[in-house]
Design a protein around this motif. Structure first.
Motif, PDB file in Angstrom:
ATOM      1  N   SER A 105       6.942   5.949   7.629  1.00 30.92           N
ATOM      2  CA  SER A 105       7.915   5.759   8.912  1.00 30.92           C
ATOM      3  C   SER A 105       7.982   4.220   9.404  1.00 30.92           C
ATOM      4  O   SER A 105       8.827   3.760   9.718  1.00 30.92           O
ATOM      5  CB  SER A 105       7.562   6.577   9.953  1.00 30.92           C
ATOM      6  N   HIS A 106       6.675   3.755   9.233  1.00 20.29           N
ATOM      7  CA  HIS A 106       6.431   2.081   9.892  1.00 20.29           C
ATOM      8  C   HIS A 106       7.582   1.049   8.896  1.00 20.29           C
ATOM      9  O   HIS A 106       8.152   0.197   9.442  1.00 20.29           O
ATOM     10  CB  HIS A 106       5.034   1.677   9.625  1.00 20.29           C
ATOM     11  N   ASP A 107       7.657   1.573   7.834  1.00 17.74           N
ATOM     12  CA  ASP A 107       8.597   0.752   6.788  1.00 17.74           C
ATOM     13  C   ASP A 107      10.057   0.846   7.181  1.00 17.74           C
ATOM     14  O   ASP A 107      10.799   0.002   7.334  1.00 17.74           O
ATOM     15  CB  ASP A 107       8.458   1.057   5.316  1.00 17.74           C
ATOM     16  N   ILE A 108      10.445   2.196   7.392  1.00 17.86           N
ATOM     17  CA  ILE A 108      11.509   2.597   7.815  1.00 17.86           C
ATOM     18  C   ILE A 108      11.969   1.967   9.073  1.00 17.86           C
ATOM     19  O   ILE A 108      13.082   1.320   9.344  1.00 17.86           O
ATOM     20  CB  ILE A 108      11.961   4.170   7.595  1.00 17.86           C
ATOM     21  N   GLU A 109      11.382   2.395  10.019  1.00 14.50           N
ATOM     22  CA  GLU A 109      11.640   1.761  11.495  1.00 14.50           C
ATOM     23  C   GLU A 109      11.602   0.234  11.699  1.00 14.50           C
ATOM     24  O   GLU A 109      12.165  -0.338  12.207  1.00 14.50           O
ATOM     25  CB  GLU A 109      10.370   2.364  12.404  1.00 14.50           C
ATOM     26  N   ALA A 130      12.675   5.487   0.532  1.00 15.71           N
ATOM     27  CA  ALA A 130      11.340   5.923   0.767  1.00 15.71           C
ATOM     28  C   ALA A 130      10.772   6.295  -0.619  1.00 15.71           C
ATOM     29  O   ALA A 130      11.613   7.107  -1.266  1.00 15.71           O
ATOM     30  CB  ALA A 130      11.357   7.020   1.854  1.00 15.71           C
ATOM     31  N   VAL A 131       9.585   6.130  -1.077  1.00 13.77           N
ATOM     32  CA  VAL A 131       8.935   6.557  -2.181  1.00 13.77           C
ATOM     33  C   VAL A 131       8.269   7.704  -2.028  1.00 13.77           C
ATOM     34  O   VAL A 131       7.568   7.476  -0.788  1.00 13.77           O
ATOM     35  CB  VAL A 131       8.272   5.362  -3.044  1.00 13.77           C
ATOM     36  N   ASP A 160       0.880  -1.309   0.122  1.00  6.92           N
ATOM     37  CA  ASP A 160       0.071   0.183  -0.045  1.00  6.92           C
ATOM     38  C   ASP A 160       0.861   1.107   0.163  1.00  6.92           C
ATOM     39  O   ASP A 160       1.761   1.448   0.855  1.00  6.92           O
ATOM     40  CB  ASP A 160      -0.862   0.034   1.208  1.00  6.92           C
ATOM     41  N   GLY A 161       0.773   2.123  -1.171  1.00  8.78           N
ATOM     42  CA  GLY A 161       1.363   3.341  -0.952  1.00  8.78           C
ATOM     43  C   GLY A 161       2.906   3.179  -1.708  1.00  8.78           C
ATOM     44  O   GLY A 161       3.482   4.288  -1.944  1.00  8.78           O
ATOM     45  N   THR A 162       3.385   1.973  -2.286  1.00  8.85           N
ATOM     46  CA  THR A 162       4.308   1.685  -2.822  1.00  8.85           C
ATOM     47  C   THR A 162       4.090   0.977  -4.310  1.00  8.85           C
ATOM     48  O   THR A 162       4.431   1.347  -5.274  1.00  8.85           O
ATOM     49  CB  THR A 162       5.517   0.707  -2.194  1.00  8.85           C
ATOM     50  N   GLY A 206       9.572   1.289   0.930  1.00 10.04           N
ATOM     51  CA  GLY A 206       8.421   1.837   1.177  1.00 10.04           C
ATOM     52  C   GLY A 206       7.996   3.366   1.586  1.00 10.04           C
ATOM     53  O   GLY A 206       8.808   4.072   0.829  1.00 10.04           O
ATOM     54  N   ASP A 207       6.706   3.542   2.027  1.00 11.41           N
ATOM     55  CA  ASP A 207       6.429   4.858   1.916  1.00 11.41           C
ATOM     56  C   ASP A 207       6.039   5.711   3.117  1.00 11.41           C
ATOM     57  O   ASP A 207       6.088   6.784   3.111  1.00 11.41           O
ATOM     58  CB  ASP A 207       5.200   5.258   0.909  1.00 11.41           C
TER      59      ASP A 207
END
Length: 216
Positions: free
Chosen positions: A167-171, A182-183, A9-11, A164-165
């Motif tokens: 902060s949850h992806d990054i963290e 990040a996209v 979702d979002g990517t 991913g897009d």
């Protein structure tokens, strides 16, 4: 072997229309006041029960809301989604160049499989990593852990990049020392992308970054 973990979702998929409708359906089922459109624009990505609790709901109310949301999604809400332009072509190219591709999404596994299959992505994904719709594997870090454990990749994180897009992806990826690209075409904000390894503003940007990092 180089490995690419992809958010959905979002990517890969613009799923906000269906998520928004399901979210409002859940609020209406609980007779809960709708938040601002600014708030709603940020709901795609995190587990829905966390979003509901952020509105002040109790655990019980959030679980009731989640049940209503999942019911809406099961009954056609998942279909209200479309691919982001250029992303399917990127997956085709990366597979041809030998990348191993897995998803790591907080979207329920059944919903993720349906939309990725409908839009042609599933043929180019080696492992479908997703959340459980009725189970403890919900947070992004838990999904990534599941992907790593299922494939024997826990000792290979230097060969892995997350895309991913939010902060949850990054963290979630950082928990395993995995860098995230990040996209910006998804649902995140510039503040969320500050700790990303790199930021891609177009699929062409993403292709250049991935090729330099994993295919050079």
């Amino acid at each position: 072997m180089s490995i690419l973990l992809l958010d959905v979702d979002g990517t890969l998929i613009d799923s906000l229309p269906g998520i928004r409708a399901g979210f409002l359906h859940a609020l209406d089922a609980l007779d809960w006041e709708h938040p601002s459109e600014e708030f709603i624009s940020q709901i795609a990505g995190p587990p829905m029960e966390l979003t509901l609790k952020s509105l002040g709901m109790t655990d019980q109310q959030a679980q009731q809301g989640l049940a209503s949301y999942l019911d809406y999604t099961h009954n056609g809400g998942w279909e209200q989604a479309s691919p982001f332009p250029g992303m399917l072509e990127l997956l085709v190219s990366w597979k041809q160049q030998g990348l191993t591709i897995a998803t790591a999404t907080s979207k329920g596994e059944g919903f993720a499989r349906r939309i990725l299959e409908r839009e042609g992505f599933l043929d180019y994904i080696d492992f479908l990593g997703a959340a459980q719709e009725n189970g403890p594997r919900r947070a992004k870090a838990d999904v990534i852990d599941y992907v790593l454990a299922s494939n024997g990749w826990r000792e290979r994180t230097s060969d892995i990049v997350m895309v991913g897009d939010r902060s949850h992806d990054i963290e979630g990826a950082a928990h395993f020392d995995i860098d995230t690209i990040a996209v910006t075409w998804g649902y995140g904000t510039p503040q969320e992308w500050e700790t990303a390894y790199r930021t891609a503003r177009t699929p062409e940007d993403l292709e250049r970054i991935i090729n330099a990092r994993l295919l050079a």
